[in-house]
Design an enzyme around this catalytic site. Structure first.
Site, PDB file in Angstrom:
ATOM      1  N   CYS A 381      90.373 -16.276  33.899  1.00 52.20           N
ATOM      2  CA  CYS A 381      90.440 -17.444  33.022  1.00 52.20           C
ATOM      3  C   CYS A 381      89.835 -17.120  31.647  1.00 52.20           C
ATOM      4  O   CYS A 381      90.468 -16.438  30.851  1.00 52.20           O
ATOM      5  CB  CYS A 381      89.773 -18.636  33.704  1.00 52.20           C
ATOM      6  SG  CYS A 381      90.354 -20.196  33.026  1.00 52.20           S
ATOM      7  N   HIS A 514      92.503 -19.055  38.770  1.00 52.21           N
ATOM      8  CA  HIS A 514      91.288 -18.695  39.526  1.00 52.21           C
ATOM      9  C   HIS A 514      91.663 -18.239  40.935  1.00 52.21           C
ATOM     10  O   HIS A 514      91.681 -19.068  41.869  1.00 52.21           O
ATOM     11  CB  HIS A 514      90.350 -19.899  39.606  1.00 52.21           C
ATOM     12  CG  HIS A 514      89.724 -20.230  38.295  1.00 52.21           C
ATOM     13  ND1 HIS A 514      88.515 -19.709  37.891  1.00 52.21           N
ATOM     14  CD2 HIS A 514      90.147 -21.013  37.283  1.00 52.21           C
ATOM     15  CE1 HIS A 514      88.220 -20.165  36.685  1.00 52.21           C
ATOM     16  NE2 HIS A 514      89.194 -20.962  36.295  1.00 52.21           N
ATOM     17  N   GLU A 516      89.983 -16.735  43.035  1.00 47.12           N
ATOM     18  CA  GLU A 516      88.861 -16.860  43.991  1.00 47.12           C
ATOM     19  C   GLU A 516      88.906 -18.164  44.785  1.00 47.12           C
ATOM     20  O   GLU A 516      88.357 -18.249  45.883  1.00 47.12           O
ATOM     21  CB  GLU A 516      87.518 -16.733  43.255  1.00 47.12           C
ATOM     22  CG  GLU A 516      87.114 -17.882  42.341  1.00 47.12           C
ATOM     23  CD  GLU A 516      87.669 -17.779  40.919  1.00 47.12           C
ATOM     24  OE1 GLU A 516      88.686 -17.080  40.716  1.00 47.12           O
ATOM     25  OE2 GLU A 516      87.095 -18.415  40.011  1.00 47.12           O
TER      26      GLU A 516
END
Ligand code: GLN
Length: 544
Positions: A381, A514, A516
């Site tokens: 990001c 993102h 994750e």
């Protein structure tokens, strides 16, 4: 019919209610029940989106674009159940709904009060948007005794009264301190906490006692006697090394059986814990390790980047690599010499999501260092946006390139979309209305064939979660591609850059989304798998 399990916490905060809720959900899921987990947060923010991660930990983003409490991240990681907007509520949201209805005249002249109007709103939320779940696990944020959580406790008390014991179960998580010098467990704080709950009309059905080690029989007797709970419903919640060992540990304590007994469900004999066992067997079993530098602003709190820590951990376990993380304060990386001093010892460099000007130049220096030293680099990001800035600044005549997030610039390579394109759906910066105004949630990207990212996912169309306001200025596409930066992932409409990668570098990738947020222990994310594998490979070959 859906049954409700309410999880409250007492004595101190941070006892791990989120992990306890997730673990119980997993055990119920493994017993073939359909489960959903919800979080009720007592604070007055509408959502945690505007809160500093240093205060409240990471903001977890759901697939449908809600900015939620980080516990929802644990819920998803433990159960694989995708959370939605309707799984997290705050007092702020409840009150704002009540006040909206009041203005609409929906209360037909009555005096609007906490009981019944606020508590009704809470009860509606708890029971809304269901899809035939067997169990709804509701975690009540905060600690019993907080002023803000009172309406939530009152609402769940009422639900017990309305639905009965056979449909509701109260689980209370408390602390049993162990005093080394006198070699004894202390049950008094737990007794007080239960008393506090009783004062609002809630008698816990099951007590989970967070302890250093198994509590003694006498302590269990004492707790049972004073807290009015059968001895077998006083459960040890023992400290374990990894959060992923909690489901197994609670299984051994038979918490699932206590829940089945409470609801008069037949006990299940064969709960298959193999997936947890296999995962935990792999913990610390590897000989290989890599050192990863994470360059960021909030370096003192791993909670601020919870999902990132977990995602790197998952891929480490999956690939048999100990992934050691070090947080480097970007403010210290003032020039290349300092970058070398602080970063050279690492095998790879990661610049995660972030906001604002502070520390950004240090992050850009770290990116330059990763580029030059050929260390694997992952920009997430903000990290990707800064990688674009860095790459453009290296082109003659573009040294002043910047992001409009940092103020006015003649070369806005990163900016709000409406700053260079008209008539597009845009995420404006409205300084008076910051909450919930970003590009949030799941969006698609189209990956370029033969790119690194395509090989990582092995597919053309991907969906990942976003949380950002600024974008790469697509007008710089040709300049970037002429100068060794491939824009290898683009939004389906061709306007937004989703992935960039540096050619002539072993592994230099930036992603606008993102990854994750979608990694789980049983399904680690391909980007982190590739990042950790490549870091180890390069470390071993030491080709740099
Ligand atoms: N500050 C950047 C933006 O708003 C990046 C946000 C992030 O990293 N989550 O676009």
């Amino acid at each position: 019919m859906t049954k409700y399990i309410f999880i409250t916490g007492g004595v101190v905060s941070s006892l791990g209610k989120g992990i306890a809720s997730s673990s119980i959900a997993s055990l119920l899921q493994l017993s073939n029940y359909k489960v959903r987990i919800r979080k009720l947060d007592p604070y007055l923010n509408i959502d945690p989106g505007t809160m500093s991660p240093a205060q409240h930990g990471e903001v977890f983003v759901t697939e449908d674009g809600a900015e939620t409490d980080m516990d929802l991240g644990h819920y998803e990681r433990f159960t694989g159940i995708i959370s939605s907007k309707s799984d997290n509520i705050t007092s702020g949201k409840i009150y704002s709904e009540v006040l909206k209805k009041e203005r609409q005249g929906k209360y037909l002249g009555s005096t609007v009060q906490v009981i019944p109007h606020v508590t009704d709103e809470i009860k509606n939320f708890i029971q809304a948007d269901l899809a035939n779940e067997d169990f709804i696990i509701c975690e009540i944020g905060g600690t019993v005794g907080d002023i803000e959580s009172l309406p939530f406790l009152e609402a769940i008390r009422q639900l017990r009264n309305e639905l009965g014991k056979e449909k509701t179960c109260f689980i209370h998580l408390t602390l049993i301190p162990f005093i080394e010098s006198s070699n004894e467990f202390k049950t008094k704080p737990t007794q007080h906490s239960v008393k506090e709950l009783l004062s609002v009309g809630i008698q816990p059905d099951i007590l989970m006692c967070r302890t250093l080690k198994k509590i003694s029989n006498e302590s269990k007797d004492k707790i049972s006697l004073f807290c009015n709970i059968s001895k077998e419903s006083v459960i040890n919640a023992i400290d374990v090394k990894s959060i992923y060992q909690v489901p197994e540990s609670l299984f051994e304590e038979k918490i699932h059986q206590r829940i089945f007994d409470h609801f008069s469900l037949s006990r299940k004999k064969n709960i298959n814990l193999a997936k947890w066992k296999n995962f935990n067997k792999k913990l610390n079993s590897s000989n290989d390790s890599i050192e990863v530098a994470i360059v960021g602003k909030y370096t003192n709190l791993s909670e601020s980047y919870k999902s990132l820590n977990e995602a790197l951990f998952h891929s480490g376990v999956h690939n048999n690599i100990n992934v050691n993380l070090s947080w480097i304060d970007s403010k210290t990386l003032k020039d290349m010499k300092l970058c070398r001093r602080y970063l050279d010892k690492f095998d790879s460099i990661l610049v995660p999501g972030g906001f604002g000007k502070r520390g950004a130049e240090g992050k850009i220096n770290a990116i330059k260092f990763a580029k030059k030293s050929l260390k694997p680099f992952l920009g997430i990001c903000f990290g990707m946006q800064l990688a674009i800035v860095e790459c453009i600044r290296c082109i003659k005549g573009y040294e002043e390139a910047s992001s409009t997030e940092f103020g006015k610039t003649a070369l806005p390579v990163i900016g709000l979309m409406n700053e260079w394109k008209q008539n597009l759906k845009t995420f404006k910066l409205d300084k008076d209305n910051l909450g919930g105004s970003m590009r949030l949630g799941a969006y698609e990207s189209i990956l370029k064939k033969n790119s690194k990212i395509f090989n990582i996912y092995n597919k053309k169309k991907i969906t990942e979660r976003h949380r950002h306001r600024y974008e790469v200025n697509i007008n710089y596409k040709h300049l970037l591609e002429e100068n060794g930066v491939l824009l290898s992932g683009i939004s389906p409409d061709g306007n937004l850059v989703e992935v960039m990668e540096k050619i002539n570098h072993p592994w230099f990738i930036g992603v606008q989304f993102h990854p994750e947020l979608k990694s789980t222990p049983f399904n680690p994310h391909p980007i982190f798998n590739s990042f950790t594998q490549e870091s180890l490979k390069l470390k071993k070959n030491d080709k740099r």
